[in-house]
Design a protein around this motif. Structure first.
Motif, PDB file in Angstrom:
ATOM      1  N   UNK A  88       0.669  -1.524   0.086  1.00 17.25           N
ATOM      2  CA  UNK A  88      -0.037   0.092   0.034  1.00 17.25           C
ATOM      3  C   UNK A  88       1.166   1.300  -0.082  1.00 17.25           C
ATOM      4  N   UNK A  89       2.199   1.181   1.432  1.00 13.81           N
ATOM      5  CA  UNK A  89       2.727   2.656   0.798  1.00 13.81           C
ATOM      6  C   UNK A  89       3.373   2.645  -0.481  1.00 13.81           C
ATOM      7  N   UNK A  90       3.536   2.019  -0.804  1.00 16.03           N
ATOM      8  CA  UNK A  90       4.794   2.168  -2.106  1.00 16.03           C
ATOM      9  C   UNK A  90       4.039   1.960  -3.275  1.00 16.03           C
ATOM     10  N   UNK A  91       2.724   1.559  -3.019  1.00 17.61           N
ATOM     11  CA  UNK A  91       1.698   1.921  -4.193  1.00 17.61           C
ATOM     12  C   UNK A  91       1.322   3.322  -4.325  1.00 17.61           C
ATOM     13  N   UNK A  92       0.829   4.036  -3.495  1.00 19.43           N
ATOM     14  CA  UNK A  92       0.648   5.062  -3.749  1.00 19.43           C
ATOM     15  C   UNK A  92       1.579   6.240  -3.874  1.00 19.43           C
ATOM     16  N   UNK A  93       2.557   6.164  -3.141  1.00 15.58           N
ATOM     17  CA  UNK A  93       4.243   6.809  -2.926  1.00 15.58           C
ATOM     18  C   UNK A  93       3.945   7.311  -4.335  1.00 15.58           C
ATOM     19  N   UNK A  94       4.500   6.337  -5.102  1.00 17.40           N
ATOM     20  CA  UNK A  94       4.361   6.638  -6.812  1.00 17.40           C
ATOM     21  C   UNK A  94       4.014   7.587  -7.496  1.00 17.40           C
ATOM     22  N   UNK A  95       2.844   8.073  -6.958  1.00 18.24           N
ATOM     23  CA  UNK A  95       2.140   8.492  -7.767  1.00 18.24           C
ATOM     24  C   UNK A  95       2.401  10.453  -7.234  1.00 18.24           C
ATOM     25  N   UNK A  96       3.002  10.261  -6.049  1.00 23.74           N
ATOM     26  CA  UNK A  96       2.239  11.449  -5.464  1.00 23.74           C
ATOM     27  C   UNK A  96       3.633  12.363  -5.279  1.00 23.74           C
ATOM     28  N   UNK A  97       3.749  13.835  -6.324  1.00 18.81           N
ATOM     29  CA  UNK A  97       4.829  14.366  -7.066  1.00 18.81           C
ATOM     30  C   UNK A  97       5.112  15.916  -5.755  1.00 18.81           C
ATOM     31  N   UNK A  98       5.980  16.435  -6.043  1.00 22.80           N
ATOM     32  CA  UNK A  98       6.071  17.406  -5.259  1.00 22.80           C
ATOM     33  C   UNK A  98       4.814  18.270  -5.590  1.00 22.80           C
ATOM     34  N   UNK A  99       4.256  19.399  -5.458  1.00 20.28           N
ATOM     35  CA  UNK A  99       3.871  20.418  -5.588  1.00 20.28           C
ATOM     36  C   UNK A  99       3.243  21.790  -5.074  1.00 20.28           C
ATOM     37  N   UNK A 100       3.032  22.532  -6.491  1.00 21.04           N
ATOM     38  CA  UNK A 100       3.736  23.861  -5.524  1.00 21.04           C
ATOM     39  C   UNK A 100       2.134  24.425  -5.137  1.00 21.04           C
ATOM     40  N   UNK A 101       1.742  24.914  -3.647  1.00 18.47           N
ATOM     41  CA  UNK A 101       0.824  25.662  -3.481  1.00 18.47           C
ATOM     42  C   UNK A 101       0.205  27.090  -3.540  1.00 18.47           C
ATOM     43  N   UNK A 102      -0.132  27.985  -3.588  1.00 10.76           N
ATOM     44  CA  UNK A 102      -0.285  28.744  -3.662  1.00 10.76           C
ATOM     45  C   UNK A 102       0.751  29.634  -4.328  1.00 10.76           C
ATOM     46  N   UNK A 103       0.884  31.161  -3.582  1.00 10.22           N
ATOM     47  CA  UNK A 103       2.624  31.799  -3.987  1.00 10.22           C
ATOM     48  C   UNK A 103       3.175  31.127  -3.292  1.00 10.22           C
ATOM     49  N   UNK A 104       2.996  30.596  -2.223  1.00 12.44           N
ATOM     50  CA  UNK A 104       4.440  30.350  -0.712  1.00 12.44           C
ATOM     51  C   UNK A 104       5.085  29.033  -0.872  1.00 12.44           C
TER      52      UNK A 104
END
Ligand SMILES: C[S@@+](CC[C@H](N)C(=O)[O-])C[C@H]1O[C@@H](n2cnc3c(N)ncnc32)[C@H](O)[C@@H]1O
Length: 299
Positions: A88-104
């Protein structure tokens, strides 16, 4: 069975993404990954196996089918199987990428390298089984509202003490501290969320006396604080917010501000009315996808 998880795969029209998220959130899934495959939306959602029996999954499938048909789409195709916790943890971790939110903000999964250079405030996250990876519109609306709030306050209005009601992974509390809040009481009625908030505080080097994770809800904050809070951030669901409003109001003072999220646009009026009945003034409503976030103050 204790360490097994349901992996639920849903293939649907991409326009159904928010409806599916909504259903899954209410179903109690933890960790959801989304990708577009051959023009279809593929959602993978995970749930501890003890939390659902086969008839529950069949009911979820029927509800998703009815949702789709009611807006003119074919029913999504669902399948599910049991996997062990490690997968479970390795499976969904593969899909999660860094993401910018708002301006900061930049949300960086804890297991990925940091970007070489960024002026953004980095929130390192490993939400584990808790809600709050930052990729849900309701969380983003809160982070953007916090950002706006802290960019508008003057130096002498700091320091500020905040209550984060329904903290999940602790993402909002960590964000508030990075923006300049001095103390956050982060509560959740799910012990796994509290555990996750603790570990995300450590990951982000937040001193333990600045962000205080507690199992419970608004009354837990009330029993812990010795003076009213300066701000409240609460990303739960409209009906829970309405129900908790009298208790939330009881931990405020006349200058307290509030950020209320997890509200579908169609529910904003009911929440705004409840806020007004409890002595709040709604100052702004921000929308993203089908969600909205109400910013309010006591006076
Ligand atoms: C939508 S998640 C929000 C998580 C995180 N704050 C974010 O913005 O991503 C809502 C959280 O509220 C918690 N929760 C639900 N009802 C609650 C209540 N009455 N009191 C405290 N926490 C609650 C859930 O366990 C869940 O972790």
């Amino acid at each position: 069975m204790a360490n097994t998880w349901w992996e639920i795969n849903i293939i649907s029209n991409p326009d159904l993404e928010d409806t599916i998220y909504w259903r899954l959130e209410n179903f109690g899934t933890r960790g959801t990954a989304v990708e577009i495959k051959d023009h279809n939306l593929l959602v993978k959602a995970y749930l501890p196996s003890f939390q659902a029996e086969l008839p529950d999954l069949q009911e979820l499938s029927s509800s998703l089918g009815e949702d789709a048909i009611s807006v003119g789409f074919p029913p999504p195709v669902l399948n599910w199987h049991l996997i062990d916790e490690e997968d479970w943890s390795s499976s969904w971790k593969q899909h999660w990428q860094p993401e910018e939110i708002g301006d900061r903000f930049l949300i960086n999964p804890a297991w990925l390298p940091l970007p070489p250079s960024t002026k953004r405030l980095i929130i390192l996250l490993d939400p584990g089984v808790a809600f709050g990876t930052g990729n849900h519109a309701t969380t983003q609306l809160c982070l953007e509202s916090l950002e706006m709030h802290f960019s508008n306050i003057t130096e002498n209005q700091k320091p500020s003490t905040i209550a984060d009601i329904g903290c999940g992974s602790g993402i909002l509390g960590v964000g508030a501290i990075l923006l300049g809040a001095t103390k956050v009481y982060a509560v959740d009625n799910d012990p796994l969320a509290v555990k996750s908030t603790f570990s995300n505080c450590t990951l982000n080097h937040i001193p333990p006396d600045c962000l205080i994770p507690l199992e419970g809800s608004v009354n837990t904050v009330r029993k812990t604080i010795d003076q009213p809070v300066d701000g409240i951030v609460c990303n739960i669901l409209a009906d829970v917010i309405i129900q908790l409003l009298p208790e939330m109001t009881a931990i405020t003072k006349s200058s307290t501000w509030g950020i209320f999220s997890g509200i579908l646009i169609g529910q904003s009026k009911a929440v705004a009315n409840a806020l007004e009945q409890n002595g709040w003034i709604v100052t702004n409503i921000h929308e993203k996808k089908e969600w909205c976030c109400l910013n309010a103050r006591r006076s």
